[in-house]
Motif scaffolding. Structure first.
Motif, PDB file in Angstrom:
ATOM      1  N   GLY A   1       7.879  -4.256  10.695  1.00 52.60           N
ATOM      2  CA  GLY A   1       9.111  -5.260  10.424  1.00 52.60           C
ATOM      3  C   GLY A   1       8.847  -6.200   9.635  1.00 52.60           C
ATOM      4  N   CYS A   2       9.400  -6.673   8.668  1.00 51.47           N
ATOM      5  CA  CYS A   2       9.620  -7.729   7.845  1.00 51.47           C
ATOM      6  C   CYS A   2      10.763  -7.972   6.987  1.00 51.47           C
ATOM      7  CB  CYS A   2       8.235  -7.923   7.074  1.00 51.47           C
ATOM      8  SG  CYS A   2       8.251  -9.494   6.003  1.00 51.47           S
ATOM      9  N   PRO A   3      11.438  -9.151   7.171  1.00 51.11           N
ATOM     10  CA  PRO A   3      12.599  -9.423   6.233  1.00 51.11           C
ATOM     11  C   PRO A   3      12.326 -10.191   4.877  1.00 51.11           C
ATOM     12  CG  PRO A   3      12.813 -10.573   8.199  1.00 51.11           C
ATOM     13  CD  PRO A   3      11.254 -10.376   8.081  1.00 51.11           C
ATOM     14  N   VAL A   4      10.947 -10.641   4.915  1.00 49.10           N
ATOM     15  CA  VAL A   4      10.719 -11.712   3.759  1.00 49.10           C
ATOM     16  C   VAL A   4      10.970 -11.496   2.470  1.00 49.10           C
ATOM     17  CG1 VAL A   4       9.135 -13.523   3.380  1.00 49.10           C
ATOM     18  CG2 VAL A   4       9.362 -12.930   5.588  1.00 49.10           C
ATOM     19  N   GLY A   5      10.599 -10.249   2.204  1.00 45.25           N
ATOM     20  CA  GLY A   5      10.775  -9.708   0.705  1.00 45.25           C
ATOM     21  C   GLY A   5       9.939 -10.050  -0.319  1.00 45.25           C
ATOM     22  N   CYS A   6       8.730 -10.447  -0.262  1.00 44.26           N
ATOM     23  CA  CYS A   6       7.744 -10.773  -1.264  1.00 44.26           C
ATOM     24  C   CYS A   6       7.850  -9.519  -2.230  1.00 44.26           C
ATOM     25  CB  CYS A   6       6.423 -10.912  -0.758  1.00 44.26           C
ATOM     26  SG  CYS A   6       6.168 -12.244   0.605  1.00 44.26           S
ATOM     27  N   SER A   7       8.091  -9.740  -3.721  1.00 45.82           N
ATOM     28  CA  SER A   7       7.946  -8.876  -4.697  1.00 45.82           C
ATOM     29  C   SER A   7       6.781  -8.193  -4.700  1.00 45.82           C
ATOM     30  CB  SER A   7       8.489  -9.096  -5.926  1.00 45.82           C
ATOM     31  OG  SER A   7       7.606 -10.281  -6.349  1.00 45.82           O
ATOM     32  N   TRP A   8       5.434  -8.643  -4.481  1.00 48.33           N
ATOM     33  CA  TRP A   8       4.160  -8.119  -4.682  1.00 48.33           C
ATOM     34  C   TRP A   8       3.617  -7.727  -3.570  1.00 48.33           C
ATOM     35  CZ3 TRP A   8       2.135 -11.273  -1.471  1.00 48.33           C
ATOM     36  CH2 TRP A   8       2.731 -12.580  -1.507  1.00 48.33           C
ATOM     37  N   CYS A   9       4.540  -7.359  -2.349  1.00 45.53           N
ATOM     38  CA  CYS A   9       3.961  -7.195  -1.046  1.00 45.53           C
ATOM     39  C   CYS A   9       3.288  -5.824  -1.047  1.00 45.53           C
ATOM     40  CB  CYS A   9       5.148  -6.829  -0.251  1.00 45.53           C
ATOM     41  SG  CYS A   9       4.651  -6.184   1.437  1.00 45.53           S
ATOM     42  N   ASP A  10       2.035  -5.691  -0.494  1.00 45.99           N
ATOM     43  CA  ASP A  10       1.455  -4.358  -0.488  1.00 45.99           C
ATOM     44  C   ASP A  10       1.536  -3.600   0.614  1.00 45.99           C
ATOM     45  OD1 ASP A  10      -0.127  -5.897   1.142  1.00 45.99           O
ATOM     46  OD2 ASP A  10      -1.905  -5.831  -0.232  1.00 45.99           O
ATOM     47  N   THR A  11       2.524  -4.134   1.562  1.00 45.02           N
ATOM     48  CA  THR A  11       2.842  -3.174   2.718  1.00 45.02           C
ATOM     49  C   THR A  11       4.289  -3.022   2.875  1.00 45.02           C
ATOM     50  OG1 THR A  11       2.827  -5.131   4.236  1.00 45.02           O
ATOM     51  CG2 THR A  11       0.370  -4.065   3.853  1.00 45.02           C
ATOM     52  N   LYS A  12       4.752  -2.734   1.822  1.00 37.96           N
ATOM     53  CA  LYS A  12       6.304  -2.548   1.841  1.00 37.96           C
ATOM     54  C   LYS A  12       6.875  -1.650   2.740  1.00 37.96           C
ATOM     55  CE  LYS A  12       7.521  -4.260  -2.715  1.00 37.96           C
ATOM     56  NZ  LYS A  12       7.434  -4.253  -4.018  1.00 37.96           N
TER      57      LYS A  12
ATOM     58  N   THR B   1       6.123  -1.421   5.709  1.00 44.69           N
ATOM     59  CA  THR B   1       6.292  -2.134   7.225  1.00 44.69           C
ATOM     60  C   THR B   1       7.800  -2.788   7.130  1.00 44.69           C
ATOM     61  OG1 THR B   1       5.268  -4.168   6.522  1.00 44.69           O
ATOM     62  CG2 THR B   1       3.801  -2.435   7.443  1.00 44.69           C
ATOM     63  N   TRP B   2       8.390  -2.841   6.075  1.00 43.82           N
ATOM     64  CA  TRP B   2       9.524  -3.826   6.000  1.00 43.82           C
ATOM     65  C   TRP B   2      10.801  -3.355   7.064  1.00 43.82           C
ATOM     66  CZ3 TRP B   2      10.732  -5.240   0.182  1.00 43.82           C
ATOM     67  CH2 TRP B   2       9.951  -5.761  -0.173  1.00 43.82           C
ATOM     68  N   ASP B   3      11.216  -2.206   7.167  1.00 45.34           N
ATOM     69  CA  ASP B   3      12.173  -1.911   7.716  1.00 45.34           C
ATOM     70  C   ASP B   3      12.106  -1.201   9.250  1.00 45.34           C
ATOM     71  OD1 ASP B   3      13.858  -2.573   5.752  1.00 45.34           O
ATOM     72  OD2 ASP B   3      13.451  -0.644   4.887  1.00 45.34           O
TER      73      ASP B   3
ATOM     74  N   GLY C   1       1.207  -7.776   9.658  1.00 45.98           N
ATOM     75  CA  GLY C   1       2.352  -6.866   9.581  1.00 45.98           C
ATOM     76  C   GLY C   1       2.382  -6.416   8.254  1.00 45.98           C
ATOM     77  N   GLY C   2       3.835  -6.274   7.773  1.00 41.64           N
ATOM     78  CA  GLY C   2       4.854  -6.899   8.475  1.00 41.64           C
ATOM     79  C   GLY C   2       4.853  -8.322   8.683  1.00 41.64           C
ATOM     80  N   GLU C   3       5.785  -8.717   9.498  1.00 39.75           N
ATOM     81  CA  GLU C   3       5.755 -10.385   9.874  1.00 39.75           C
ATOM     82  C   GLU C   3       5.697 -10.144  11.346  1.00 39.75           C
ATOM     83  OE1 GLU C   3       5.700 -13.576   9.053  1.00 39.75           O
ATOM     84  OE2 GLU C   3       5.335 -13.380  11.235  1.00 39.75           O
TER      85      GLU C   3
HETATM   86  S1  SF4 Z   1       4.720  -8.315   5.152  1.00 36.13           S
HETATM   87 FE1  SF4 Z   1       3.685 -10.173   4.129  1.00 36.13          FE
HETATM   88  S2  SF4 Z   1       3.878  -9.774   2.064  1.00 36.13           S
HETATM   89 FE2  SF4 Z   1       5.019  -8.208   2.777  1.00 36.13          FE
HETATM   90  S3  SF4 Z   1       7.105  -9.133   2.369  1.00 36.13           S
HETATM   91 FE3  SF4 Z   1       6.397  -9.575   4.485  1.00 36.13          FE
HETATM   92  S4  SF4 Z   1       5.590 -11.660   4.514  1.00 36.13           S
HETATM   93 FE4  SF4 Z   1       5.675 -10.672   2.320  1.00 36.13          FE
END
Ligand code: SF4
Length: 222
Positions: free
Chosen positions: A30-41, A43-45, A93-95
């Protein structure tokens, strides 16, 4: 309470103050922050369709969005069952700060482990006093979350991803806004790019900050 776990593994911490420290990584979904270069996409949803049994989650051979529910006691039992030797827990995470991390950190700290959280600084940090908090502030990302003053003041270290001069300027503005003076600052070149690395080195020297190069990516471990 239960935690939605995407990955749980033992490795070497490759970033920040604990670089080189054998660590048990707990990656939350889970993470809603949305960094374009995230290497753990992956984990977002948090999709209910992606919930699997603990055994299936632990057997994953690739990065996927599958997650499993674990209580702090379940995680401790697993760490014992796997005979992990590391005494440092990294919650990432994720967040991870979307949930209360106190029970999880307390469970391990009571047994002599040290604990660390890696967070974007966009959610209230709810954890134990002893827990080491790494704030990696994700400024002006697509999710539209602000960096919280409470996160900046709780940080034991600040670890900032850097690719451009603008990233450096954004960090300086954030540090000034929150009057951060004595917290160690690490710059981390994004994606091991040469230009980002050169910029990070020069900026660290100019500001007496520290360099964090994601050692695990250079030595080919998780
Ligand atoms: S997991 Fe970390 S790097 Fe990836 S979108 Fe979330 S805050 Fe950003």
């Amino acid at each position: 309470m239960n935690y939605k776990i995407n990955e749980l593994f033992e490795t070497i911490q490759g970033e920040g103050s604990f670089t080189g420290q054998p660590s048990i990584f707990i990656r939350l979904q889970g993470c809603p922050v949305g960094c374009s270069w995230c290497d753990t996409k992956h984990t977002w949803d948090i999709e209910l369709d992606d919930q699997v049994s603990p055994d299936i989650m632990l057997a994953k051979k690739a990065e996927t969005s599958q997650w499993a529910n674990f209580s702090a006691e379940d995680i401790l039992a697993l760490v014992k069952e796997k005979h992990f030797k590391a005494k440092h827990i990294v919650i990432t995470g994720g967040e991870p700060c979307m949930v209360d991390l106190t029970p999880l950190c307390e469970t391990f700290e009571d047994l002599g482990y040290s604990t660390q959280i890696e967070t974007s600084g966009t959610f209230e940090i709810i954890t134990t006093e002893k827990c080491w908090v790494t704030v990696s502030p994700k400024i002006k990302m697509r999710g539209g979350y602000d960096i919280l003053a409470s996160a900046m003041s709780r940080a034991n270290e600040i670890k900032h991803p850097v690719a451009t001069e603008q990233n450096v300027d954004d960090l300086k503005e954030l540090l000034a806004m929150h009057q951060v003076e004595n917290t160690p600052v690490y710059l981390q070149p994004i994606s091991q790019k040469k230009r980002a690395t050169e910029l990070a080195i020069a900026t660290c020297i100019a500001n007496n900050w520290r360099l964090s190069v994601q050692v695990h990516k250079y030595i080919g471990i998780e």
